[in-house]
Design a protein around this motif. Structure first.
Motif, short mmCIF file in Angstrom:
data_model
loop_
_atom_site.label_atom_id
_atom_site.label_comp_id
_atom_site.label_asym_id
_atom_site.label_seq_id
_atom_site.Cartn_x
_atom_site.Cartn_y
_atom_site.Cartn_z
N GLY A 80 0.79 -1.22 0.00
CA GLY A 80 0.00 0.00 0.00
C GLY A 80 0.82 1.27 0.00
N GLY A 81 2.15 1.14 -0.09
CA GLY A 81 3.00 2.32 -0.06
C GLY A 81 2.97 3.11 -1.36
N ARG A 82 3.52 4.32 -1.31
CA ARG A 82 3.48 5.21 -2.47
C ARG A 82 4.69 5.07 -3.39
N SER A 83 5.71 4.33 -2.97
CA SER A 83 6.91 4.11 -3.80
C SER A 83 7.54 5.43 -4.25
N GLN A 84 7.59 6.42 -3.36
CA GLN A 84 8.08 7.73 -3.76
C GLN A 84 9.55 7.72 -4.14
N ARG A 85 10.38 7.00 -3.37
CA ARG A 85 11.81 6.97 -3.67
C ARG A 85 12.11 6.19 -4.95
N MET A 86 11.29 5.17 -5.23
CA MET A 86 11.48 4.41 -6.45
C MET A 86 11.01 5.19 -7.67
N GLY A 87 9.97 5.99 -7.50
CA GLY A 87 9.45 6.79 -8.60
C GLY A 87 8.46 6.06 -9.48
N THR A 88 8.17 4.80 -9.13
CA THR A 88 7.18 4.02 -9.87
C THR A 88 6.64 2.93 -8.94
N ASP A 89 5.56 2.30 -9.34
CA ASP A 89 4.92 1.29 -8.49
C ASP A 89 5.82 0.07 -8.36
N LYS A 90 6.29 -0.21 -7.14
CA LYS A 90 7.22 -1.32 -6.94
C LYS A 90 6.56 -2.67 -7.20
N ALA A 91 5.29 -2.79 -6.90
CA ALA A 91 4.61 -4.08 -7.07
C ALA A 91 4.63 -4.55 -8.52
N ARG A 92 4.67 -3.61 -9.45
CA ARG A 92 4.61 -3.95 -10.88
C ARG A 92 5.98 -3.93 -11.55
N LEU A 93 7.04 -3.66 -10.80
CA LEU A 93 8.37 -3.64 -11.39
C LEU A 93 8.75 -5.04 -11.88
N PRO A 94 9.36 -5.16 -13.05
CA PRO A 94 9.81 -6.47 -13.50
C PRO A 94 10.97 -6.98 -12.66
N PHE A 95 10.92 -8.28 -12.37
CA PHE A 95 12.01 -8.92 -11.63
C PHE A 95 12.20 -10.30 -12.25
N PRO B 98 22.46 -16.96 4.94
CA PRO B 98 23.78 -16.55 5.43
C PRO B 98 24.07 -15.06 5.29
N GLN B 99 23.63 -14.44 4.21
CA GLN B 99 23.89 -13.02 4.00
C GLN B 99 22.73 -12.14 4.44
N LEU B 100 21.70 -12.76 5.01
CA LEU B 100 20.54 -12.03 5.54
C LEU B 100 19.89 -11.13 4.49
N LYS B 101 19.85 -11.62 3.25
CA LYS B 101 19.24 -10.85 2.18
C LYS B 101 17.72 -10.70 2.37
N SER B 102 17.13 -11.59 3.16
CA SER B 102 15.69 -11.51 3.41
C SER B 102 15.30 -10.22 4.12
N LEU B 103 16.25 -9.57 4.76
CA LEU B 103 15.96 -8.34 5.51
C LEU B 103 16.06 -7.10 4.64
N GLU B 104 16.46 -7.24 3.38
CA GLU B 104 16.71 -6.07 2.53
C GLU B 104 15.46 -5.65 1.76
N ASN B 105 15.19 -4.37 1.79
CA ASN B 105 14.10 -3.79 1.01
C ASN B 105 14.65 -3.09 -0.22
N VAL B 106 13.85 -3.05 -1.26
CA VAL B 106 14.21 -2.35 -2.50
C VAL B 106 13.43 -1.04 -2.52
N ASN B 107 14.08 0.05 -2.10
CA ASN B 107 13.39 1.32 -1.94
C ASN B 107 13.70 2.35 -3.02
N ASP B 108 14.76 2.13 -3.80
CA ASP B 108 15.14 3.11 -4.81
C ASP B 108 15.76 2.38 -6.00
N PRO B 109 15.97 3.06 -7.12
CA PRO B 109 16.48 2.39 -8.32
C PRO B 109 17.81 1.66 -8.11
#
Length: 214
Positions: free
Chosen positions: A10-25, A191-202
């Motif tokens: 439900g966030g606004r994705s302001q730092r990303m500049g686009t809707d994060k839910a729809r970003l290709p991965f 091991p690298q605790l990547k599960s704790l990382e958020n993708v907030n910007d490009p």
């Protein structure tokens, strides 16, 4: 213990500049990836979105619900998600005994922007809940309340905070009977605790795509 999954988008994705839910991965969108990963560890999965959200196509068994009010942050999404799970007796054959279904007792909760989350991490967090109201990782002095497990019984406490316009998720967490999870309890599954990382910007998005490809 029967545990569901909640993904907040439900966030606004302001730092990303686009809707994060729809970003290709890779071959998926970010939200599709999150639904798949969480769904490998728990069922059912509930996606809580902003009222105005445009979501990518999701599997038919995913429950899609929406914030009741805008601009109330993750606490609103958490309340909606827990309430949704509370109305689902059980849909997971792994949690049935004879003909009796075991009600959903808790939920792993994450946001839609943690694409390096591991199913093993989700399972470990659920194991560590014990008899607490919530299990939350802590990195030094920082809690991570959006890669955490919450019992459905905390819903009334959340609703009272929302009614009082007390919207800080960390304040809720600190008021609960909490199982603080140390990083050393998680390293064998991530091991690298990547599960704790958020993708907030490009730049974080670029790093996450590279890390997922390794």
């Amino acid at each position: 213990m029967n545990c569901g999954g909640i993904i907040l988008c439900g966030g606004r994705s302001q730092r990303m500049g686009t809707d994060k839910a729809r970003l290709p991965f890779g071959p998926e969108t970010m939200l599709q990836r999150m639904v798949r990963i969480v769904g490998e560890a728990v069922r059912p999965v509930v996606v809580v979105a902003a009222v105005t959200a445009r979501l990518p196509d999701l599997p038919a068994d995913v429950r899609i619900v929406f914030d009741r009010k805008s601009d109330r942050g993750p606490l609103e999404g958490l309340a909606v998600g827990l309430a949704t799970l509370a109305n689902i007796p059980s849909t997971n054959d792994n949690y049935t005994t004879g003909s009796a279904a075991i009600p959903i007792a808790a939920s792993f909760v994450t946001s839609c922007d943690a694409p390096l989350l591991r199913p093993e991490f989700v399972r470990r967090m659920i194991e560590l809940l014990d008899d607490s109201e919530a299990a939350v990782p802590r990195d030094g002095g920082r809690l991570h309340p959006l890669v955490a497990v919450y019992r459905l019984t905390v819903l009334p406490k959340i609703e009272r905070r929302l009614a009082a316009d007390q919207l800080r998720l960390t304040a809720l967490v600190e008021s609960l009977r909490l199982r603080v999870v140390g990083l050393d309890e998680l390293r064998d599954v991530d091991p690298q605790l990547k599960s704790l990382e958020n993708v907030n910007d490009p730049e974080a998005y670029r790093r996450a795509i590279l890390a997922a490809a390794q």
